[in-house]
Design a protein around this motif. Structure first.
Motif, mmCIF file in Angstrom:
data_model
loop_
_atom_site.group_PDB
_atom_site.id
_atom_site.type_symbol
_atom_site.label_atom_id
_atom_site.label_comp_id
_atom_site.label_asym_id
_atom_site.label_seq_id
_atom_site.Cartn_x
_atom_site.Cartn_y
_atom_site.Cartn_z
ATOM 1 N N SER A 192 0.059 -26.811 93.186
ATOM 2 C CA SER A 192 -1.368 -26.814 92.857
ATOM 3 C C SER A 192 -2.097 -27.904 93.642
ATOM 4 O O SER A 192 -1.497 -28.839 94.139
ATOM 5 C CB SER A 192 -1.571 -27.020 91.350
ATOM 6 O OG SER A 192 -1.089 -28.279 90.960
ATOM 7 N N ARG A 193 -3.395 -27.758 93.727
ATOM 8 C CA ARG A 193 -4.193 -28.713 94.480
ATOM 9 C C ARG A 193 -4.982 -29.657 93.567
ATOM 10 O O ARG A 193 -6.014 -30.168 93.952
ATOM 11 C CB ARG A 193 -5.151 -27.967 95.404
ATOM 12 C CG ARG A 193 -4.458 -27.094 96.419
ATOM 13 C CD ARG A 193 -5.274 -27.034 97.694
ATOM 14 N NE ARG A 193 -4.630 -26.255 98.716
ATOM 15 C CZ ARG A 193 -3.724 -26.750 99.552
ATOM 16 N NH1 ARG A 193 -3.343 -27.975 99.450
ATOM 17 N NH2 ARG A 193 -3.188 -25.978 100.468
ATOM 18 N N ASP A 194 -4.456 -29.878 92.380
ATOM 19 C CA ASP A 194 -5.130 -30.790 91.442
ATOM 20 C C ASP A 194 -4.310 -32.075 91.329
ATOM 21 O O ASP A 194 -3.427 -32.338 92.151
ATOM 22 C CB ASP A 194 -5.311 -30.119 90.084
ATOM 23 C CG ASP A 194 -3.991 -29.636 89.483
ATOM 24 O OD1 ASP A 194 -2.927 -29.898 90.078
ATOM 25 O OD2 ASP A 194 -4.027 -28.998 88.423
ATOM 26 N N GLU A 195 -4.585 -32.861 90.314
ATOM 27 C CA GLU A 195 -3.896 -34.128 90.130
ATOM 28 C C GLU A 195 -2.404 -33.925 89.898
ATOM 29 O O GLU A 195 -1.585 -34.737 90.346
ATOM 30 C CB GLU A 195 -4.497 -34.908 88.946
ATOM 31 C CG GLU A 195 -5.889 -35.428 89.191
ATOM 32 C CD GLU A 195 -6.978 -34.388 88.945
ATOM 33 O OE1 GLU A 195 -6.665 -33.232 88.553
ATOM 34 O OE2 GLU A 195 -8.156 -34.717 89.164
ATOM 35 N N ASP A 240 -0.861 -33.402 93.245
ATOM 36 C CA ASP A 240 -0.783 -34.690 93.962
ATOM 37 C C ASP A 240 0.388 -35.520 93.454
ATOM 38 O O ASP A 240 1.145 -36.103 94.234
ATOM 39 C CB ASP A 240 -2.085 -35.488 93.785
ATOM 40 C CG ASP A 240 -3.275 -34.857 94.494
ATOM 41 O OD1 ASP A 240 -3.057 -34.006 95.391
ATOM 42 O OD2 ASP A 240 -4.414 -35.207 94.143
#
Length: 176
Positions: free
Chosen positions: A97-100, A103
């Motif tokens: 995913s490209r959220d926290e 990350d």
């Protein structure tokens, strides 16, 4: 009102209504309207209850879905932390995913990769320098030895002491 016979006017009839008949009729109409209004209110009450329960059910379903979406990446990272703590640094967190959460997963995967690389470099340096290494786990009261230590001491790896008492027993008495 008019009286007809075979589509022809036959005469008129006068109807005299008494006052109490009119009152009785208005009472009946009033009672009918009250009954209809009561039924409408009852239907509105039941419809409101059904809508309330429906809204509550939808809210519970959405909160359950949201909870699963939120906890799934956390469970993956918790599993990774346990694997890393157990020494399995080859485990990769499967999160894109490209959220926290993404990350954090990428950072943990990168950290594990750097630790693997550092371990390989340490092993290579020990091999090249002809030294070995050991580690003592205070909680478990156990030693772990690198393969080079056994070669330096000229003993089989299985003969290396695992506990502190066994290690002290292998130290020459003059070295105490």
């Amino acid at each position: 009102f008019s009286i007809r016979r075979d589509d022809q006017l036959a005469g008129y009839a006068r109807v005299v209504l008494e006052e109490n008949l009119l009152i009785s009729s208005s009472d009946r109409v009033s009672s009918l309207l009250k009954s209809m209004w009561g039924s409408a209110l009852e239907m509105l009450y039941r419809l409101s209850l059904a809508a309330g329960f429906g809204a509550l059910l939808i809210a519970v379903l959405f909160s359950s879905l949201f909870s699963r979406l939120l906890s799934s990446p956390l469970r993956s990272m918790s599993l990774a932390a346990r694997k890393y703590a157990g020494g399995d640094l080859d485990y990769v967190i499967p999160l894109a995913s490209r959220d926290e959460f993404g990350d954090l997963a990428r950072s943990l995967n990168s950290m594990a990769s750097q630790i693997r690389k550092t371990g390989r470099l340490l092993n290579k340096a020990q091999e090249m320098s002809g030294v070995g290494g050991w580690e003592y786990d205070v909680r478990q009261g156990r030693f772990s030895w690198s393969p080079k230590v056994g070669r330096i001491l000229r003993v089989d790896d299985s003969a290396l002491p695992e506990t502190l008492d066994a290690r002290i027993g292998r130290v020459h008495p003059e070295d105490h």
